[in-house]
Scaffold this motif. Structure first.
Motif, mmCIF file in Angstrom:
data_model
loop_
_atom_site.group_PDB
_atom_site.id
_atom_site.type_symbol
_atom_site.label_atom_id
_atom_site.label_comp_id
_atom_site.label_asym_id
_atom_site.label_seq_id
_atom_site.Cartn_x
_atom_site.Cartn_y
_atom_site.Cartn_z
ATOM 1 N N ASP A 235 0.839 -1.197 0.000
ATOM 2 C CA ASP A 235 0.000 0.000 0.000
ATOM 3 C C ASP A 235 0.874 1.247 0.000
ATOM 4 O OD1 ASP A 235 0.897 0.269 2.684
ATOM 5 O OD2 ASP A 235 -0.852 -0.803 3.429
ATOM 6 N N SER A 236 0.217 2.413 -0.033
ATOM 7 C CA SER A 236 0.947 3.679 -0.076
ATOM 8 C C SER A 236 1.831 3.886 1.142
ATOM 9 C CB SER A 236 -0.041 4.846 -0.189
ATOM 10 O OG SER A 236 -0.681 4.856 -1.436
ATOM 11 N N ARG A 237 1.388 3.416 2.283
ATOM 12 C CA ARG A 237 2.189 3.588 3.499
ATOM 13 C C ARG A 237 3.554 2.930 3.342
ATOM 14 N NH1 ARG A 237 3.174 0.143 7.396
ATOM 15 N NH2 ARG A 237 1.605 -1.294 6.569
ATOM 16 N N VAL A 238 3.577 1.728 2.795
ATOM 17 C CA VAL A 238 4.844 1.021 2.602
ATOM 18 C C VAL A 238 5.639 1.649 1.464
ATOM 19 C CG1 VAL A 238 5.909 -1.211 2.131
ATOM 20 C CG2 VAL A 238 3.819 -1.095 3.500
ATOM 21 N N VAL A 239 4.956 2.019 0.375
ATOM 22 C CA VAL A 239 5.647 2.681 -0.736
ATOM 23 C C VAL A 239 6.327 3.955 -0.244
ATOM 24 C CG1 VAL A 239 5.357 3.840 -2.959
ATOM 25 C CG2 VAL A 239 4.113 1.718 -2.496
ATOM 26 N N GLU A 240 5.604 4.771 0.519
ATOM 27 C CA GLU A 240 6.179 6.014 1.029
ATOM 28 C C GLU A 240 7.354 5.744 1.964
ATOM 29 O OE1 GLU A 240 2.864 7.933 2.830
ATOM 30 O OE2 GLU A 240 1.941 8.504 0.914
ATOM 31 N N ALA A 241 7.251 4.714 2.785
ATOM 32 C CA ALA A 241 8.344 4.381 3.699
ATOM 33 C C ALA A 241 9.615 4.030 2.925
ATOM 34 C CB ALA A 241 7.939 3.222 4.604
ATOM 35 N N ILE A 242 9.454 3.367 1.768
ATOM 36 C CA ILE A 242 10.601 3.012 0.938
ATOM 37 C C ILE A 242 11.137 4.236 0.199
ATOM 38 C CG2 ILE A 242 11.308 1.715 -1.117
ATOM 39 C CD1 ILE A 242 11.033 -0.140 1.189
ATOM 40 N N VAL A 243 10.253 4.957 -0.476
ATOM 41 C CA VAL A 243 10.677 6.050 -1.343
ATOM 42 C C VAL A 243 11.253 7.218 -0.558
ATOM 43 C CG1 VAL A 243 9.849 7.792 -2.975
ATOM 44 C CG2 VAL A 243 9.088 5.417 -3.192
ATOM 45 N N TYR A 244 10.651 7.512 0.599
ATOM 46 C CA TYR A 244 11.108 8.665 1.376
ATOM 47 C C TYR A 244 12.196 8.312 2.390
ATOM 48 C CZ TYR A 244 7.075 11.075 -0.646
ATOM 49 O OH TYR A 244 6.172 11.638 -1.519
ATOM 50 N N ALA A 245 12.643 7.054 2.373
ATOM 51 C CA ALA A 245 13.746 6.660 3.249
ATOM 52 C C ALA A 245 15.037 7.337 2.771
ATOM 53 C CB ALA A 245 13.916 5.148 3.253
ATOM 54 N N GLU A 246 15.964 7.503 3.696
ATOM 55 C CA GLU A 246 17.218 8.186 3.386
ATOM 56 C C GLU A 246 17.940 7.496 2.219
ATOM 57 O OE1 GLU A 246 21.399 9.535 5.586
ATOM 58 O OE2 GLU A 246 19.848 8.465 6.697
ATOM 59 N N LEU B 246 15.674 8.745 -2.962
ATOM 60 C CA LEU B 246 15.498 9.761 -3.997
ATOM 61 C C LEU B 246 16.836 10.270 -4.505
ATOM 62 C CD1 LEU B 246 12.434 11.703 -2.536
ATOM 63 C CD2 LEU B 246 12.477 10.305 -4.616
ATOM 64 N N ASP B 247 17.846 10.319 -3.640
ATOM 65 C CA ASP B 247 19.170 10.754 -4.078
ATOM 66 C C ASP B 247 19.787 9.764 -5.062
ATOM 67 O OD1 ASP B 247 19.109 13.064 -2.551
ATOM 68 O OD2 ASP B 247 20.025 12.103 -0.802
ATOM 69 N N ALA B 248 19.337 8.504 -4.999
ATOM 70 C CA ALA B 248 19.858 7.481 -5.914
ATOM 71 C C ALA B 248 19.168 7.506 -7.274
ATOM 72 C CB ALA B 248 19.719 6.099 -5.287
ATOM 73 N N VAL B 249 18.033 8.203 -7.373
ATOM 74 C CA VAL B 249 17.330 8.318 -8.650
ATOM 75 C C VAL B 249 18.217 9.092 -9.624
ATOM 76 C CG1 VAL B 249 15.328 9.325 -9.817
ATOM 77 C CG2 VAL B 249 15.046 8.182 -7.596
ATOM 78 N N HIS B 250 18.287 8.637 -10.882
ATOM 79 C CA HIS B 250 19.162 9.295 -11.842
ATOM 80 C C HIS B 250 18.431 9.593 -13.148
ATOM 81 C CE1 HIS B 250 19.918 4.907 -11.549
ATOM 82 N NE2 HIS B 250 19.825 4.922 -12.858
ATOM 83 N N ASP B 251 19.043 10.480 -13.930
ATOM 84 C CA ASP B 251 18.424 10.944 -15.163
ATOM 85 C C ASP B 251 18.059 9.779 -16.074
ATOM 86 O OD1 ASP B 251 18.691 13.552 -14.388
ATOM 87 O OD2 ASP B 251 20.507 13.953 -15.566
ATOM 88 N N GLY B 252 16.838 9.825 -16.610
ATOM 89 C CA GLY B 252 16.378 8.820 -17.544
ATOM 90 C C GLY B 252 15.834 7.562 -16.910
ATOM 91 N N GLN B 253 15.946 7.454 -15.589
ATOM 92 C CA GLN B 253 15.452 6.272 -14.898
ATOM 93 C C GLN B 253 13.919 6.272 -14.863
ATOM 94 O OE1 GLN B 253 16.233 5.984 -10.588
ATOM 95 N NE2 GLN B 253 17.031 3.932 -10.999
ATOM 96 N N VAL B 254 13.334 5.085 -14.974
ATOM 97 C CA VAL B 254 11.881 4.950 -14.878
ATOM 98 C C VAL B 254 11.556 4.016 -13.713
ATOM 99 C CG1 VAL B 254 9.735 4.295 -16.030
ATOM 100 C CG2 VAL B 254 11.620 5.275 -17.368
ATOM 101 N N ILE B 255 10.732 4.489 -12.807
ATOM 102 C CA ILE B 255 10.266 3.693 -11.675
ATOM 103 C C ILE B 255 8.794 3.392 -11.906
ATOM 104 C CG2 ILE B 255 9.926 3.597 -9.175
ATOM 105 C CD1 ILE B 255 12.219 5.602 -8.903
ATOM 106 N N VAL B 256 8.440 2.118 -11.853
ATOM 107 C CA VAL B 256 7.063 1.688 -12.114
ATOM 108 C C VAL B 256 6.488 1.110 -10.832
ATOM 109 C CG1 VAL B 256 5.558 0.284 -13.560
ATOM 110 C CG2 VAL B 256 7.739 1.122 -14.480
ATOM 111 N N ASP B 257 5.448 1.757 -10.312
ATOM 112 C CA ASP B 257 4.811 1.309 -9.071
ATOM 113 C C ASP B 257 3.633 0.404 -9.414
ATOM 114 O OD1 ASP B 257 3.770 0.923 -6.590
ATOM 115 O OD2 ASP B 257 3.275 3.016 -6.198
ATOM 116 N N LEU B 258 3.810 -0.883 -9.154
ATOM 117 C CA LEU B 258 2.800 -1.895 -9.457
ATOM 118 C C LEU B 258 1.885 -2.174 -8.274
ATOM 119 C CD1 LEU B 258 5.453 -4.149 -11.129
ATOM 120 C CD2 LEU B 258 3.525 -3.187 -12.393
ATOM 121 N N SER B 259 2.007 -1.370 -7.226
ATOM 122 C CA SER B 259 1.202 -1.542 -6.021
ATOM 123 C C SER B 259 -0.205 -0.983 -6.247
ATOM 124 C CB SER B 259 1.854 -0.804 -4.845
ATOM 125 O OG SER B 259 3.255 -1.027 -4.805
#
Length: 321
Positions: free
Chosen positions: A71-82, A85-98
């Motif tokens: 669910d969103s709670r777990v997705v947010e816990a992963i994405v907003y963890a330290e 987002l700093d590891a995201v790079h140009d041209g990368q595509v993240i697909v949320d299948l949740s």
């Protein structure tokens, strides 16, 4: 991705449980390597993925990142963890299948865009059986060009992909579809318990329904198995079904749409949770309704020589990431 990598992007997968594991196996079975992360090490190996030490490591090393989380709670816990987002790079595509809140999805998409990536929301339909066969239906929201970029990856585990609109549209359509799924499953369960108590032949009842206006996915695909004691493996648990209905009610409230039909599935799957079926497949909602209707079970094991135990499909405890 660089020009040299456009045809063979590196793939990362975060969340390799009941559905994610099956989707990842479709990719690895095609000979495509996947870098995976899950809190359960056995889920990573079971999917045929190479193990990453963390979700951040998956993002840092992958051109395409797939998320399959409860669910969103777990997705947010992963994405907003330290570090994520700093590891995201140009041209990368993240697909949320949740199955997530569209508002949460849009907020995450904006953050990912700030770091040069693209975030697509891709609701899925078809359950564990379709995931196993690589035949899921995907409903995708977000940038259309990014969708075409990752379509070869998605094709490993899907047979139909719909581009539903801007960011959040995929998860919105998923909630609409899942609400209808919840309504028809819980309503058909109630009808079948009533048919059993009325002394009717359940196979005949289903034949009539499936040739008439009461037909649904539940009557066509679920209950022909359930009446013979096969509750089917995989798919949403009662807890997750109730979560999806709750997300739907929140969505229509925000949209200003009267939800006159949500009380039934909320009550049905809430009942299933309360009676101990929380982590069992949502098809067992029929047993919860049967419990409070005099202990009714659709399947009579005395007719086929089985020992009367609850079928394996009903006993299976599912992992939801």
């Amino acid at each position: 991705m660089t020009d040299a990598d456009t045809t063979t992007p590196s793939i990362g997968f975060i969340g390799l449980g009941n559905m994610g594991g099956r989707m990842a196996r479709c990719i690895t079975a095609a000979g495509v390597p996947v870098l995976g992360f899950d809190t359960r090490a056995e889920s990573i190996s079971g999917a045929g993925a190479d193990a990453a030490a963390s979700a951040v490591d998956v993002v840092a090393a992958s051109d395409v990142v797939l998320l399959s989380l409860p669910d969103s709670r777990v997705v947010e816990a992963i994405v907003y963890a330290e570090g994520f987002l700093d590891a995201v790079h140009d041209g990368q595509v993240i697909v949320d299948l949740s199955t997530s809140s569209p508002d949460s999805t849009r907020a995450i998409a904006a953050k990912v865009a700030e770091h040069g990536g693209v975030y697509l929301d891709a609701g899925i339909s078809g359950g564990a059986a379709a995931a196993e066969k690589g035949a899921l239906t995907l409903m995708v929201g977000g940038d259309g060009d990014a969708l075409e970029q990752v379509r070869p990856v998605l094709d490993h585990f899907s047979s139909t992909v719909f581009h539903c609109g801007e960011s959040g549209a995929g998860h919105t359509v998923k909630l609409l579809n899942n609400f209808l799924n919840a309504v028809t499953l819980s309503a058909t369960a109630e009808v079948m318990v009533a048919a059993k108590k009325a002394g009717l032949d359940l196979a005949t009842v289903l034949d009539v329904i499936n040739a008439s206006s009461g037909v649904s996915f539940a009557s066509l695909n679920r209950f022909p198995k359930i009446i013979h004691g096969d509750y089917l493996k995989g798919g949403l648990t009662n807890t997750l079904m109730l979560k999806d209905v709750t997300l739907y009610t929140q969505l229509v409230t925000r949209l200003g749409v009267a939800s006159l039909n949500s009380a039934g599935p909320v009550a049905s799957f809430g009942l299933a949770r309360a009676l101990g079926y929380a982590d069992e497949i949502s098809n067992t909602v029929v047993d919860a309704i049967g419990d409070i209707s005099g202990g009714v079970r659709l399947h009579d094991p005395s007719h086929d020589g089985s020992d009367g135990a609850i079928p394996d499909g009903a006993q299976e405890k599912e992992t939801n990431a």
